[in-house]
Design a protein around this motif. Structure first.
Motif, short mmCIF file in Angstrom:
data_model
loop_
_atom_site.label_atom_id
_atom_site.label_comp_id
_atom_site.label_asym_id
_atom_site.label_seq_id
_atom_site.Cartn_x
_atom_site.Cartn_y
_atom_site.Cartn_z
N MET A 130 34.67 42.91 48.41
CA MET A 130 35.75 43.69 47.78
C MET A 130 35.28 44.35 46.49
O MET A 130 35.57 45.52 46.23
CB MET A 130 36.95 42.77 47.52
N ALA B 23 46.36 50.23 45.92
CA ALA B 23 45.05 50.67 46.41
C ALA B 23 44.61 51.94 45.69
O ALA B 23 45.43 52.77 45.30
CB ALA B 23 45.11 50.92 47.92
N THR C 124 34.64 51.88 53.51
CA THR C 124 35.51 52.87 52.87
C THR C 124 35.37 54.25 53.51
O THR C 124 36.27 55.08 53.40
CB THR C 124 35.23 52.97 51.35
N GLY D 180 41.47 51.24 51.71
CA GLY D 180 41.39 49.79 51.67
C GLY D 180 40.88 49.23 50.36
O GLY D 180 40.64 48.02 50.26
N VAL E 110 41.44 47.72 47.38
CA VAL E 110 42.50 47.02 46.67
C VAL E 110 42.04 45.58 46.46
O VAL E 110 41.14 45.10 47.17
CB VAL E 110 43.82 47.08 47.47
N GLY F 55 41.70 43.51 49.44
CA GLY F 55 41.15 44.23 50.58
C GLY F 55 40.02 43.54 51.30
O GLY F 55 39.67 43.94 52.41
#
Length: 345
Positions: free
Chosen positions: A67, A168, A259, A265, A267, A270
């Motif tokens: 993440m 996000a 990505t 996504g 966040v 995520g």
């Protein structure tokens, strides 16, 4: 009134669908899309399998390493002057590749740094005190939540609200999906090719590094017998740090690829579900096995894609975990089942 209610109950859709015909109609499209997601799972799974092979540790904080890699590549693009416009930037192939490379390096740097920092701060003190395995597991889960909340609450204050927080990030799109060719009825886009080819090359490079280099032999030696490896002059602490670094670097690369496919996504939460799926992919292929992580990731991505069409979109994640259970019932060590310590050179 009662008759209407009974009629409603009779015609209501079943809780679980079963549409095999839809799988047949969309087979190639589902396969290509599944391989795209599976490539990302595979790269993250390698981080799990390396750490487990060397330390017998399930590093559940690895999902947050992934993440933070998403935020790392996003921050790198912002430093290069890009902003969340919603539209893809049109800069030509050469410049797009260069900027994608810079973004990937940014994600790798952050993920690799976080992974090494996590090892030094959270796990190394426990090893020095001879902590039991359960303590490592609890620490990994705790570190996962700490990293999530850092991005949730602290990072927005450090960046003036530019990064992190509850919402996000608005996507920075460098590549506009364009169809390159077809496989059956499936359109293969440039984004799909970038993700699958990059993941396979990185996985192959990692496999060759582990099996062909001096540091790779050290990793395999520590995974097989840490005491003997230390007596033979291998620095266990250096090998452990290198293992976390490699896993973090691959997670950062996977963050950029993810990505490209799912730009919204980025966040603080995520990485949670994807991290669990990547762990399942590692176990599915054979935990501690690099090639097993690749195979497990690709297989998991394809099978969950098939499952969401046959049973319904809401069952996509369930299919992935049911597949893992079924495979482990037949083969508890995973599909390949060969540990890192016994990997062939």
């Amino acid at each position: 009134m009662t008759g209407g209610l009974l009629h409603t109950m009779v015609v209501a859709e079943p809780l679980i669908g079963f549409d095999v015909a839809a799988l047949g109609r969309n087979f190639w499209a589902l396969t290509v899309d599944g391989l795209t997601y599976g490539s990302v799972y595979a790269l993250v799974a390698v981080g799990y399998t390396l750490v487990y092979g060397v330390l017998r540790l399930i590093n559940f904080a690895h999902s947050e390493v992934f993440m933070l890699g998403m935020f790392g590549q996003y921050a790198a693009l912002m430093l290069l002057g890009f902003g969340p416009s919603g539209d893809a930037y049109d800069m030509g192939i050469v410049m797009t590749v260069l900027y994608l490379g810079a973004a990937m390096i940014g994600g790798m740097a952050i993920s690799g740094g976080v992974a090494v920092g996590l090892e030094r701060v959270a796990y190394r003190p426990l090893r020095k005190r001879g902590a039991p395995s359960l303590v490592f597991l609890i620490t990994a889960i705790g570190a996962s939540f700490v990293l999530q909340e850092f991005v949730h609450f602290v990072l927005p204050r450090l960046t003036g609200g530019t990064l992190g927080g509850v919402n996000a990030q608005q996507p920075i799109r460098l590549v506009e999906p364009e169809v390159q060719f077809q496989i059956g009825s499936a359109n293969v886009t440039n984004v799909t090719l970038i993700i699958v080819v990059s993941a396979l090359l990185l996985a192959l490079a990692t496999d060759q590094f582990i099996n062909r280099t001096k540091f790779g032999r050290g990793i395999r030696a520590v995974a097989q017998d840490p005491v003997t490896a230390t007596l033979m002059g291998v620095s266990r602490e250096r090998i452990i740090m290198l293992t976390f670094l490699i896993g973090g670097i691959l997670a950062g690369a996977a963050a950029l690829l993810y990505t490209l496919r799912v730009p919204n996504g980025i966040v603080y939460s995520g990485g949670f579900i994807l991290g669990i799926k990547a762990f399942c992919a590692a176990v599915l292929g054979g935990i501690g096995n690099l090639r097993g992580a690749l195979l497990g990731g690709l297989l998991l991505g394809v099978m969950e894609n098939y499952g969401q069409v046959v049973f319904g979109t809401e069952w996509r994640d369930v299919v992935a975990f049911v597949l893992l259970i079924l495979v482990l019932m037949v083969r508890p060590t995973g599909i390949l089942g060969e540990s890192l310590g016994r990997a062939r050179a």
